[in-house]
Design a protein around this motif. Structure first.
Motif, mmCIF file in Angstrom:
data_model
loop_
_atom_site.group_PDB
_atom_site.id
_atom_site.type_symbol
_atom_site.label_atom_id
_atom_site.label_comp_id
_atom_site.label_asym_id
_atom_site.label_seq_id
_atom_site.Cartn_x
_atom_site.Cartn_y
_atom_site.Cartn_z
ATOM 1 N N ARG A 197 16.767 89.331 37.957
ATOM 2 C CA ARG A 197 15.343 89.941 37.557
ATOM 3 C C ARG A 197 14.912 90.403 38.458
ATOM 4 O O ARG A 197 14.347 91.686 38.043
ATOM 5 C CB ARG A 197 15.569 89.260 36.492
ATOM 6 C CG ARG A 197 15.871 89.123 35.378
ATOM 7 C CD ARG A 197 16.088 90.288 34.190
ATOM 8 N NE ARG A 197 14.775 90.354 33.648
ATOM 9 C CZ ARG A 197 14.636 91.937 33.173
ATOM 10 N NH1 ARG A 197 15.473 92.320 32.811
ATOM 11 N NH2 ARG A 197 13.435 91.831 32.679
ATOM 12 N N VAL A 198 14.023 89.730 39.401
ATOM 13 C CA VAL A 198 13.167 90.248 40.680
ATOM 14 C C VAL A 198 14.048 91.074 41.351
ATOM 15 O O VAL A 198 13.343 91.783 41.564
ATOM 16 C CB VAL A 198 12.846 89.060 41.305
ATOM 17 C CG1 VAL A 198 12.373 89.024 42.443
ATOM 18 C CG2 VAL A 198 12.287 87.683 40.410
ATOM 19 N N TRP A 247 15.100 97.441 42.755
ATOM 20 C CA TRP A 247 16.168 98.424 42.807
ATOM 21 C C TRP A 247 17.358 98.135 41.937
ATOM 22 O O TRP A 247 18.207 97.156 41.203
ATOM 23 C CB TRP A 247 17.403 97.225 43.739
ATOM 24 C CG TRP A 247 16.235 97.501 45.605
ATOM 25 C CD1 TRP A 247 16.419 97.899 46.126
ATOM 26 C CD2 TRP A 247 16.122 96.602 45.952
ATOM 27 N NE1 TRP A 247 15.940 98.042 47.522
ATOM 28 C CE2 TRP A 247 15.321 96.693 47.151
ATOM 29 C CE3 TRP A 247 16.106 94.894 45.574
ATOM 30 C CZ2 TRP A 247 14.929 95.859 47.752
ATOM 31 C CZ3 TRP A 247 15.615 94.180 46.646
ATOM 32 C CH2 TRP A 247 15.284 94.059 47.920
ATOM 33 N N PRO A 248 16.534 98.348 40.384
ATOM 34 C CA PRO A 248 17.456 99.225 39.261
ATOM 35 C C PRO A 248 18.896 98.214 39.218
ATOM 36 O O PRO A 248 19.434 98.325 38.330
ATOM 37 C CB PRO A 248 16.746 99.436 38.274
ATOM 38 C CG PRO A 248 15.368 100.621 39.057
ATOM 39 C CD PRO A 248 15.768 100.204 40.931
ATOM 40 N N TRP A 249 19.455 99.635 39.794
ATOM 41 C CA TRP A 249 21.074 99.362 39.898
ATOM 42 C C TRP A 249 21.415 97.889 39.784
ATOM 43 O O TRP A 249 22.086 97.510 39.776
ATOM 44 C CB TRP A 249 21.608 100.523 40.788
ATOM 45 C CG TRP A 249 20.715 99.815 42.561
ATOM 46 C CD1 TRP A 249 19.787 100.389 43.654
ATOM 47 C CD2 TRP A 249 21.546 99.014 42.693
ATOM 48 N NE1 TRP A 249 20.291 99.444 44.546
ATOM 49 C CE2 TRP A 249 21.280 99.102 44.751
ATOM 50 C CE3 TRP A 249 22.957 98.073 43.238
ATOM 51 C CZ2 TRP A 249 21.796 97.999 45.928
ATOM 52 C CZ3 TRP A 249 23.579 97.282 44.351
ATOM 53 C CH2 TRP A 249 22.931 97.351 45.620
ATOM 54 N N LEU A 250 21.278 97.438 40.407
ATOM 55 C CA LEU A 250 21.517 95.243 40.932
ATOM 56 C C LEU A 250 21.419 95.029 39.668
ATOM 57 O O LEU A 250 21.926 93.676 39.195
ATOM 58 C CB LEU A 250 20.520 94.293 41.555
ATOM 59 C CG LEU A 250 20.665 94.807 43.261
ATOM 60 C CD1 LEU A 250 19.445 94.108 44.274
ATOM 61 C CD2 LEU A 250 22.051 94.711 43.675
ATOM 62 N N LEU A 298 23.950 91.454 35.952
ATOM 63 C CA LEU A 298 23.957 90.600 34.928
ATOM 64 C C LEU A 298 24.902 91.403 33.968
ATOM 65 O O LEU A 298 25.046 91.044 33.256
ATOM 66 C CB LEU A 298 22.874 91.213 34.173
ATOM 67 C CG LEU A 298 21.421 90.102 35.514
ATOM 68 C CD1 LEU A 298 20.153 90.837 34.689
ATOM 69 C CD2 LEU A 298 21.870 88.951 35.220
ATOM 70 N N GLY A 299 26.534 92.038 34.598
ATOM 71 C CA GLY A 299 27.132 92.541 33.643
ATOM 72 C C GLY A 299 27.242 94.057 33.320
ATOM 73 O O GLY A 299 27.820 94.778 33.439
ATOM 74 N N THR A 300 25.431 94.830 33.190
ATOM 75 C CA THR A 300 25.186 95.917 32.610
ATOM 76 C C THR A 300 24.145 96.557 33.310
ATOM 77 O O THR A 300 23.280 95.353 33.337
ATOM 78 C CB THR A 300 25.396 95.767 31.366
ATOM 79 O OG1 THR A 300 25.021 97.346 31.130
ATOM 80 C CG2 THR A 300 23.963 95.509 29.922
ATOM 81 N N PRO A 301 23.588 97.427 33.729
ATOM 82 C CA PRO A 301 22.862 97.875 34.585
ATOM 83 C C PRO A 301 21.188 98.057 33.776
ATOM 84 O O PRO A 301 20.119 98.422 34.344
ATOM 85 C CB PRO A 301 23.218 99.130 35.884
ATOM 86 C CG PRO A 301 23.895 99.814 34.598
ATOM 87 C CD PRO A 301 24.726 98.433 34.002
ATOM 88 N N ALA A 302 21.937 98.556 32.613
ATOM 89 C CA ALA A 302 21.139 98.403 31.034
ATOM 90 C C ALA A 302 20.788 97.626 30.880
ATOM 91 O O ALA A 302 20.875 96.510 29.909
ATOM 92 C CB ALA A 302 21.864 99.630 30.117
#
Length: 84
Positions: free
Chosen positions: A58-59, A64-67, A71-75
């Motif tokens: 999460r941090v 870097w939102p693409w990371l 968590l299984g999905t970028p959204a």
């Protein structure tokens, strides 16, 4: 609403799977405990690993939102206040 619910489930299940995988890898690496402490310690290690993995991703995702894919999905789910 249903789509956000599925996203939240995926983003909870993936850290759980990572925690379980890391605990399994530790057991195959020869880290063995006595039977009395093994169950409680394994559950604790899995829970701490899940929490740590989720927090770390999460941090990183904030920068870097693409990371979010880790968590299984970028959204991320978008929660709405009822009545709006």
């Amino acid at each position: 609403m249903t789509h956000d619910y599925l996203i939240s489930l995926i983003r909870t299940a993936v850290p759980a799977a990572v925690g379980a995988l890391l605990a399994w890898l530790a057991s195959t690496a020869g880290i063995v405990l006595d039977a009395d402490s093994s169950t409680a310690l394994t559950a604790g290690v899995v829970a701490l690993t899940m929490a740590g993995y989720y927090a770390l991703v999460r941090v990183a995702e904030a920068r870097w939102p693409w990371l979010g894919v880790l968590l299984g999905t970028p959204a991320a789910p978008k929660y709405e206040v009822p009545g709006r």
